[in-house]
Design a protein around this motif. Structure first.
Motif, PDB file in Angstrom:
ATOM      1  N   UNK A   9      10.708 -22.074  11.859  1.00 46.77           N
ATOM      2  CA  UNK A   9       9.923 -21.024  12.492  1.00 46.77           C
ATOM      3  C   UNK A   9       8.714 -20.739  11.612  1.00 46.77           C
ATOM      4  N   UNK A  10       7.633 -20.282  12.228  1.00 51.71           N
ATOM      5  CA  UNK A  10       6.414 -19.986  11.475  1.00 51.71           C
ATOM      6  C   UNK A  10       6.210 -18.483  11.418  1.00 51.71           C
ATOM      7  N   UNK A  11       5.837 -17.990  10.241  1.00 51.10           N
ATOM      8  CA  UNK A  11       5.613 -16.576  10.017  1.00 51.10           C
ATOM      9  C   UNK A  11       4.119 -16.342   9.767  1.00 51.10           C
ATOM     10  N   UNK A  12       3.564 -15.329  10.453  1.00 49.44           N
ATOM     11  CA  UNK A  12       2.147 -15.044  10.336  1.00 49.44           C
ATOM     12  C   UNK A  12       1.949 -13.579   9.971  1.00 49.44           C
ATOM     13  N   UNK A  13       0.892 -13.314   9.206  1.00 49.92           N
ATOM     14  CA  UNK A  13       0.517 -11.948   8.862  1.00 49.92           C
ATOM     15  C   UNK A  13      -0.999 -11.899   8.700  1.00 49.92           C
ATOM     16  N   UNK A  31       2.281  -3.193  10.972  1.00 51.99           N
ATOM     17  CA  UNK A  31       3.086  -2.429  10.022  1.00 51.99           C
ATOM     18  C   UNK A  31       2.276  -1.270   9.442  1.00 51.99           C
ATOM     19  N   UNK A  32       2.876  -0.528   8.528  1.00 47.17           N
ATOM     20  CA  UNK A  32       2.241   0.682   7.990  1.00 47.17           C
ATOM     21  C   UNK A  32       0.993   0.380   7.171  1.00 47.17           C
ATOM     22  N   UNK A  33       0.838  -0.861   6.714  1.00 51.00           N
ATOM     23  CA  UNK A  33      -0.318  -1.254   5.911  1.00 51.00           C
ATOM     24  C   UNK A  33      -1.470  -1.803   6.753  1.00 51.00           C
ATOM     25  N   UNK A  34      -1.359  -1.705   8.065  1.00 45.72           N
ATOM     26  CA  UNK A  34      -2.402  -2.233   8.929  1.00 45.72           C
ATOM     27  C   UNK A  34      -2.357  -3.734   9.078  1.00 45.72           C
ATOM     28  N   UNK A  35      -1.192  -4.344   8.762  1.00 46.92           N
ATOM     29  CA  UNK A  35      -1.021  -5.789   8.866  1.00 46.92           C
ATOM     30  C   UNK A  35      -0.226  -6.116  10.130  1.00 46.92           C
ATOM     31  N   UNK A  36      -0.682  -7.138  10.836  1.00 42.51           N
ATOM     32  CA  UNK A  36      -0.005  -7.572  12.057  1.00 42.51           C
ATOM     33  C   UNK A  36       0.865  -8.779  11.727  1.00 42.51           C
ATOM     34  N   UNK A  37       2.125  -8.744  12.178  1.00 40.99           N
ATOM     35  CA  UNK A  37       3.090  -9.766  11.801  1.00 40.99           C
ATOM     36  C   UNK A  37       3.815 -10.307  13.033  1.00 40.99           C
TER      37      UNK A  37
END
Length: 367
Positions: free
Chosen positions: A46-50, A72-78
């Motif tokens: 599986x591939x993980x992106x952020x 997430x709370x840090x403004x990062x999209x995952x």
């Protein structure tokens, strides 16, 4: 104090980074840029992106299938994908409806634009497409002025590991990309040098030169025969007889290959057509008048069968968008009596299929 402080600070930073790295799941993609930890690939492929986009309202991952990314709370999209097949995959991000590249990934020219890319590892023990501890050849770039295009063009040229160590002449494979790509495709997405280095090291392919030309031209056959081949034969140590020349291509490049070799059977002895075939329904005669080529084959079947030492055709399974065109073409070949070798592998119209095709085709050349 400064001499002690700076190394200590560097060591502290390094240990912190290592601690962060070991806490993350999976491994960095081979195309993740520099110190970026994403994209990542898990052990089950599986591939993980952020991606950091704190002001965006929505972000999607477009990997053929679209995945909704969560903020997430840090403004990062995952997000994390389903398990993916081994090999290279184009992808992009869709930020508030606009398709953009991932700033954490290398980019590649494909789909008529720059695209992000990710590579999923092959099975353990399958090192055919992996950078290995073997002698390595080079990818060279040569510019030239094209009278056909009235502008500057370039070719990418693979030379084998022994090229600069002797005065030998080498056979040549002219290898073409598909539509929406260019002369960079085979050397970057295709891993041409890695495939050939590994094959040559194992004695499974002869040392050869591979020329990758931009097929986006007004007249491919004339650009190849009148400009590219003379340039190569005047610049590199190559054998110049028919039995030392091969022409192959994927998708659009496969059609260009077909058209060229049918019209010029005395120039190439080896032919490779990957994920391609003449269009079954060709009212606008895209890429030429296909019936003309069938007539030429019918009128001189024996000459063509004797001319080609390999007429090798591959397809990425029924999910390949060119599958029916290819099957219909092969049906016509069978009726005419044209000899060919057919190989099929799952994967669709994608670079994993074309890497596999090059790997198998190269082993048959110039024997």
């Amino acid at each position: 104090m400064k001499k002690l402080f700076l190394p200590s600070l560097f060591l502290s930073f390094t240990l912190t980074a290592l601690a962060q790295n070991t806490s993350l799941e999976g491994e960095r993609s081979m195309w993740s840029i520099r110190s970026s930890e994403y994209p990542r690939v898990t052990s089950d492929h599986r591939a993980m992106f952020k991606v950091k986009a704190p002001e965006a309202n929505s972000v999607q991952l477009d990997l053929g299938k679209k995945y909704e990314m969560k903020k997430n709370a840090n403004g990062e999209w995952e997000c994390i994908t389903d398990s993916l097949g081994p090999g290279f995959h184009y992808y992009s991000l869709i930020v508030d409806g606009v398709s953009v590249n991932d700033p954490s990934s290398e980019t590649f020219y494909g789909c008529s634009r720059m695209m992000s890319g990710i590579d999923i590892p092959y099975a353990d023990g399958d090192d055919r497409f992996t950078l290995s501890d073997v002698p390595h050849g080079d990818i060279r770039m040569k510019r030239y002025f094209s009278k056909i295009e009235n502008g500057w063009r370039r070719i990418y040229v693979y030379t084998p590991p022994t090229y600069d160590k002797n005065d030998a002449e080498y056979p040549v494979l002219y290898l073409q990309h598909g539509g929406g790509e260019d002369e960079r495709g085979w050397s970057q997405q295709g891993l041409t040098d890695i495939i050939l280095d590994n094959l040559i090291a194992k004695g499974e392919a002869l040392p050869m030169i591979i020329v990758m030309m931009d097929g986006n031209t007004r007249n491919f056959t004339r650009a190849l025969l009148d400009e590219c081949i003379p340039l190569v034969e005047n610049t590199y140590r190559v054998k110049k007889e028919k039995d030392s020349r091969a022409l192959a291509g994927l998708s659009m490049g496969g059609i260009q290959t077909l058209n060229t070799v049918i019209e010029n059977p005395d120039i190439f002895s080896y032919v490779g057509v990957f994920s391609s075939g003449w269009f079954s329904n060709n009212p606008n005669r895209m890429f030429g008048d296909t019936e003309k080529y069938y007539t030429m084959l019918s009128n001189d079947k024996d000459k063509y069968n004797e001319s080609f030492k390999q007429f090798w055709i591959s397809m990425g399974g029924k999910e390949d968008i060119a599958y029916m065109n290819c099957q219909n073409m092969l049906g016509r070949f069978d009726k005419i009596g044209i000899k060919y070798t057919y190989f099929e592998t799952p994967g669709g119209h994608t670079w994993p299929v074309w890497r596999e095709s090059l790997y198998r085709f190269a082993k048959l050349l110039f024997k």
